[in-house]
Scaffold this motif. Structure first.
Motif, mmCIF file in Angstrom:
data_model
loop_
_atom_site.group_PDB
_atom_site.id
_atom_site.type_symbol
_atom_site.label_atom_id
_atom_site.label_comp_id
_atom_site.label_asym_id
_atom_site.label_seq_id
_atom_site.Cartn_x
_atom_site.Cartn_y
_atom_site.Cartn_z
ATOM 1 N N PHE A 1 10.719 2.848 -5.575
ATOM 2 C CA PHE A 1 10.166 1.781 -6.410
ATOM 3 C C PHE A 1 8.793 1.310 -5.959
ATOM 4 C CE2 PHE A 1 12.428 -0.537 -3.119
ATOM 5 C CZ PHE A 1 11.543 -1.563 -2.810
ATOM 6 N N ALA A 2 8.334 1.781 -4.798
ATOM 7 C CA ALA A 2 7.000 1.378 -4.338
ATOM 8 C C ALA A 2 6.503 2.380 -3.309
ATOM 9 C CB ALA A 2 7.036 -0.016 -3.716
ATOM 10 N N ILE B 1 4.279 3.912 -11.151
ATOM 11 C CA ILE B 1 5.477 4.038 -10.324
ATOM 12 C C ILE B 1 6.219 5.337 -10.591
ATOM 13 C CG2 ILE B 1 6.944 2.700 -11.910
ATOM 14 C CD1 ILE B 1 7.100 2.973 -8.044
ATOM 15 N N ILE B 2 6.107 5.865 -11.772
ATOM 16 C CA ILE B 2 6.835 7.081 -12.143
ATOM 17 C C ILE B 2 6.478 8.255 -11.223
ATOM 18 C CG2 ILE B 2 7.129 8.798 -13.990
ATOM 19 C CD1 ILE B 2 6.821 6.405 -15.982
ATOM 20 N N GLN B 3 5.268 8.284 -10.690
ATOM 21 C CA GLN B 3 4.819 9.386 -9.841
ATOM 22 C C GLN B 3 5.223 9.267 -8.379
ATOM 23 O OE1 GLN B 3 3.482 11.870 -11.555
ATOM 24 N NE2 GLN B 3 3.718 10.546 -13.334
ATOM 25 N N GLU B 4 5.684 8.110 -7.954
ATOM 26 C CA GLU B 4 5.945 7.877 -6.528
ATOM 27 C C GLU B 4 7.123 8.679 -5.978
ATOM 28 O OE1 GLU B 4 3.709 5.927 -4.382
ATOM 29 O OE2 GLU B 4 2.760 6.646 -6.213
ATOM 30 N N TYR C 1 0.298 -1.835 -2.949
ATOM 31 C CA TYR C 1 1.472 -1.021 -3.261
ATOM 32 C C TYR C 1 1.264 -0.342 -4.612
ATOM 33 C CZ TYR C 1 4.128 -3.608 0.296
ATOM 34 O OH TYR C 1 4.578 -4.159 1.463
ATOM 35 N N THR C 2 1.754 0.866 -4.738
ATOM 36 C CA THR C 2 1.845 1.501 -6.048
ATOM 37 C C THR C 2 3.254 1.211 -6.535
ATOM 38 O OG1 THR C 2 0.319 3.236 -5.384
ATOM 39 C CG2 THR C 2 1.669 3.668 -7.325
#
Length: 151
Positions: free
Chosen positions: A102-103, A75-78, A68-69
């Motif tokens: 968040f993921a 996480i800011i880019q997701e 998971y990212t």
């Protein structure tokens, strides 16, 4: 699992260690300034359950959540990636200012919640699957169910 949203981070760390998914050295939380940075960059006030998660395992959680990212700062880019997936889907769903991703996983699956609730339900956006689906009744439930699947 306690209902107190401020203890979720502590509880998940205990479970991660007890299940051998990380050593204490592999677990790293975020500082308050890093949590503030997420909120500033994403223009949201994060729910307490999620803040607790970040205080305890926001940067690193060993084998837990591998694939998971979801850790700081990536996480800011997701959110932007999830918005691009939604644009390609035939859905009226939008990630408004109250929805926070968040993921992410593999750039095609994203988990989000509404930031207005202290321990909000979790929804999944998956490329090729149309409208989002509710996957758990709370973020803390999502964490512990994900841990159970990884043990």
């Amino acid at each position: 699992m306690e209902d107190n949203n401020t203890n979720i981070g502590e509880e998940i760390v205990t479970e991660i260690l007890d299940n051998g998914l990380a050593t204490a050295e592999e677990i790293e939380g975020c500082s308050q300034s890093e949590i503030d940075h997420i909120e500033q960059q994403c223009e949201v006030l994060l729910p307490e359950a999620y803040r607790s998660y970040h205080r305890h395992i926001g940067k690193s959680s060993g084998e837990f959540l591998r694939g998971y990212t979801c850790h700081y700062p990536r996480i800011i880019q997701e959110q932007a990636k999830a918005e691009r997936v939604l644009q390609r889907e035939d859905t009226a769903t939008e990630l408004d200012k109250h929805k926070f991703v968040f993921a992410g996983s593999q750039g095609v699956t994203f988990f989000y919640f509404d930031v207005r609730e202290p321990d909000p339900p979790v929804y999944v956006i998956a490329e090729g699957h149309g409208d989002p689906d509710k996957v758990t009744d709370s973020f803390s439930e999502w964490l512990f169910e994900t841990l159970a699947r990884q043990t």
